[in-house]
Design an enzyme around this catalytic site. Sequence first.
Site, PDB file in Angstrom:
ATOM      1  N   LYS A 157     101.388 -13.367   5.763  1.00 51.85           N
ATOM      2  CA  LYS A 157     100.656 -12.052   5.295  1.00 51.85           C
ATOM      3  C   LYS A 157      99.148 -12.096   6.116  1.00 51.85           C
ATOM      4  O   LYS A 157      98.527 -13.163   5.814  1.00 51.85           O
ATOM      5  CB  LYS A 157     100.385 -12.252   3.975  1.00 51.85           C
ATOM      6  CG  LYS A 157      99.686 -11.181   2.936  1.00 51.85           C
ATOM      7  CD  LYS A 157      99.618 -11.731   1.615  1.00 51.85           C
ATOM      8  CE  LYS A 157      98.019 -12.180   1.842  1.00 51.85           C
ATOM      9  NZ  LYS A 157      96.715 -11.281   2.053  1.00 51.85           N
ATOM     10  N   GLU A 193      94.510  -8.724   3.118  1.00 54.52           N
ATOM     11  CA  GLU A 193      94.228  -7.676   2.282  1.00 54.52           C
ATOM     12  C   GLU A 193      93.257  -6.357   3.250  1.00 54.52           C
ATOM     13  O   GLU A 193      93.504  -5.869   3.773  1.00 54.52           O
ATOM     14  CB  GLU A 193      93.957  -7.188   1.416  1.00 54.52           C
ATOM     15  CG  GLU A 193      93.112  -8.036   1.021  1.00 54.52           C
ATOM     16  CD  GLU A 193      93.172  -9.207   0.537  1.00 54.52           C
ATOM     17  OE1 GLU A 193      92.630  -9.515  -0.578  1.00 54.52           O
ATOM     18  OE2 GLU A 193      93.326 -10.579   0.209  1.00 54.52           O
ATOM     19  N   GLY A 195      91.248 -20.237   4.909  1.00 56.32           N
ATOM     20  CA  GLY A 195      90.670 -19.232   3.854  1.00 56.32           C
ATOM     21  C   GLY A 195      89.396 -20.254   3.189  1.00 56.32           C
ATOM     22  O   GLY A 195      89.597 -21.661   3.924  1.00 56.32           O
ATOM     23  N   THR A 228      90.893 -21.491  -3.045  1.00 56.19           N
ATOM     24  CA  THR A 228      92.632 -20.667  -2.740  1.00 56.19           C
ATOM     25  C   THR A 228      93.512 -22.094  -2.408  1.00 56.19           C
ATOM     26  O   THR A 228      94.211 -22.120  -2.027  1.00 56.19           O
ATOM     27  CB  THR A 228      91.958 -19.894  -2.217  1.00 56.19           C
ATOM     28  OG1 THR A 228      91.157 -18.643  -2.304  1.00 56.19           O
ATOM     29  CG2 THR A 228      93.357 -19.033  -2.061  1.00 56.19           C
ATOM     30  N   GLY A 229      92.628 -23.142  -0.826  1.00 52.43           N
ATOM     31  CA  GLY A 229      93.570 -23.990  -0.559  1.00 52.43           C
ATOM     32  C   GLY A 229      94.318 -24.555  -1.421  1.00 52.43           C
ATOM     33  O   GLY A 229      95.248 -25.340  -1.716  1.00 52.43           O
ATOM     34  N   GLU A 241      93.269 -24.257   7.091  1.00 54.58           N
ATOM     35  CA  GLU A 241      92.087 -25.022   7.066  1.00 54.58           C
ATOM     36  C   GLU A 241      91.071 -24.317   6.355  1.00 54.58           C
ATOM     37  O   GLU A 241      91.480 -23.010   6.598  1.00 54.58           O
ATOM     38  CB  GLU A 241      91.904 -24.354   8.596  1.00 54.58           C
ATOM     39  CG  GLU A 241      90.880 -24.423  10.050  1.00 54.58           C
ATOM     40  CD  GLU A 241      89.946 -23.368   9.842  1.00 54.58           C
ATOM     41  OE1 GLU A 241      89.154 -23.429   8.633  1.00 54.58           O
ATOM     42  OE2 GLU A 241      89.892 -22.776  10.759  1.00 54.58           O
ATOM     43  N   CYS A 246      84.063 -19.390  10.128  1.00 57.88           N
ATOM     44  CA  CYS A 246      84.447 -21.143   9.570  1.00 57.88           C
ATOM     45  C   CYS A 246      83.584 -22.259  10.047  1.00 57.88           C
ATOM     46  O   CYS A 246      83.320 -23.392   9.263  1.00 57.88           O
ATOM     47  CB  CYS A 246      85.625 -21.738   9.276  1.00 57.88           C
ATOM     48  SG  CYS A 246      86.981 -22.049  11.059  1.00 57.88           S
ATOM     49  N   GLU A 294      79.039 -22.644   1.448  1.00 59.53           N
ATOM     50  CA  GLU A 294      79.305 -22.589   2.904  1.00 59.53           C
ATOM     51  C   GLU A 294      79.020 -20.628   2.663  1.00 59.53           C
ATOM     52  O   GLU A 294      79.850 -20.485   1.113  1.00 59.53           O
ATOM     53  CB  GLU A 294      81.461 -22.423   3.065  1.00 59.53           C
ATOM     54  CG  GLU A 294      81.543 -21.477   4.401  1.00 59.53           C
ATOM     55  CD  GLU A 294      82.531 -21.786   4.888  1.00 59.53           C
ATOM     56  OE1 GLU A 294      82.854 -21.864   5.826  1.00 59.53           O
ATOM     57  OE2 GLU A 294      83.848 -22.166   3.848  1.00 59.53           O
TER      58      GLU A 294
END
Length: 471
Positions: free
Chosen positions: A159, A162, A211, A215-216, A233, A267, A367
Amino acid sequence: MLTASREVIDPATGDPIARVPDATLADVDRAVSAARRAFDSGDWKRTTPQERGQILFKLAAIVRARSSELAELETRNSGKPITEAELDIAEVAGCFEYYGGLATKIHGDVVPVSDDALALALREPVGVAAQIVPWNFPLLMAAWKLAPALCAGCTVVLKPAEQTPLTTLALADRFEEAGLPPGVVSIVTGAGEVGAMLVAHKDVDKVAFTGSPDTGRLVMQNAAATLKRVSLELGGKSPSIFFADADFEAAVAGALFGVFLNQGEVCSAGSRILVQRSIYRRFLDAMVEKARAIRLGAGLDRSTQMGPLISAEHRVRVREYQEIGKQEATLALGGGVPAGERFDRGFFVEPTIFADVDNSARIAREEIFGPVASVIPFETEEQALQIANDTDYGLAAAVWSRDVFRVMRFVKGLRAGVVWVNHTQASPVEAPWGGYKKSGFGRELGRWGLDEYLQVKQVYINLDEQPLNWY
């Protein structure tokens, strides 16, 4: 039939450039089922390492043949300067080539356990892999995940973000030409809900995600229900440490490159710039002078050095941190949006430098994922190491010094998965990439990236012809 879709936006103009499907649960089911069949009983299961390697080489050749087209599409979709996109696409091809060569070098072990028995340790593909990639390096991050999975013999449902699906979809158009059997790689497009469906799917064996830490955590929680293997990651707040004995011009250039590359949407960005007090003011002034000359603009303009951010939503986030920084530190450069008609429609912000930042400030701890630098003074080597490690993250770090003994002390002392010495942001495909602490776990690239898609099977072989005596 797919009924929902979403617009894909050019960040330089805010205009739509494409429309792609929003996958449903039924679409995800079909993709995973196809991957399951291909792995369990399809032609892919019978491919040899040589054949898998040849497919990866063909993918690399396709990327090289279409490099100009793919780079332009990457720039239009992500906003990055075309010169950076061209380098990214070249690295995509190199990644496929590296794993094409590695496919024939997956070896097990022979373990002589006794005179009467032998144990083998076989390395086998883990199965169906769900891969979720970010929007900052769209096709490159897809290649980082896709190439080792195919090298190992896995099947994949990938995926893309988006915001940036277009180059991945363009490459997918050539999968058949490269020799990939049906079902081996499927692309599903859509927002985070589609990724969540993949992670939770019972027929997915492994999840690879790049990400945000938030979300991780959700990925780990959703994968826990079926005890999937997971690699994450999750970004960073990387320190770049500059000692007085460093090559001054190279160090200033490295500081700017480390934080403003790809609009700071990196990142591993060196967004915490630690400078020894004896050169602090001179270093800061040089940074500001050079950063003031950075040319902002649309990525397709070859004179552009920094493009727009990915979206209007992300620009709001970065602008919030610019304002937070003004309350926490001294604004040395930027801090807003660029003026001029050519910036009115795109998602641009100014390269921003804050001086005299305390490491406890939000702009030094959180971040931002944008072109915002926090310059932090330090006095001693011990203080520099303490500040550098005082972070929740641990993806990367850089140390700039001519003193080899100091450098090696920092290499050992820094709590980061990647350490650069007198350099920054290098990510050779041959070497491992991944972080400590909130930056995630697992590794990409090199043989370490391949290991994420392999599992080990013990085979015990009895060499004694006598029957077992249980009684």
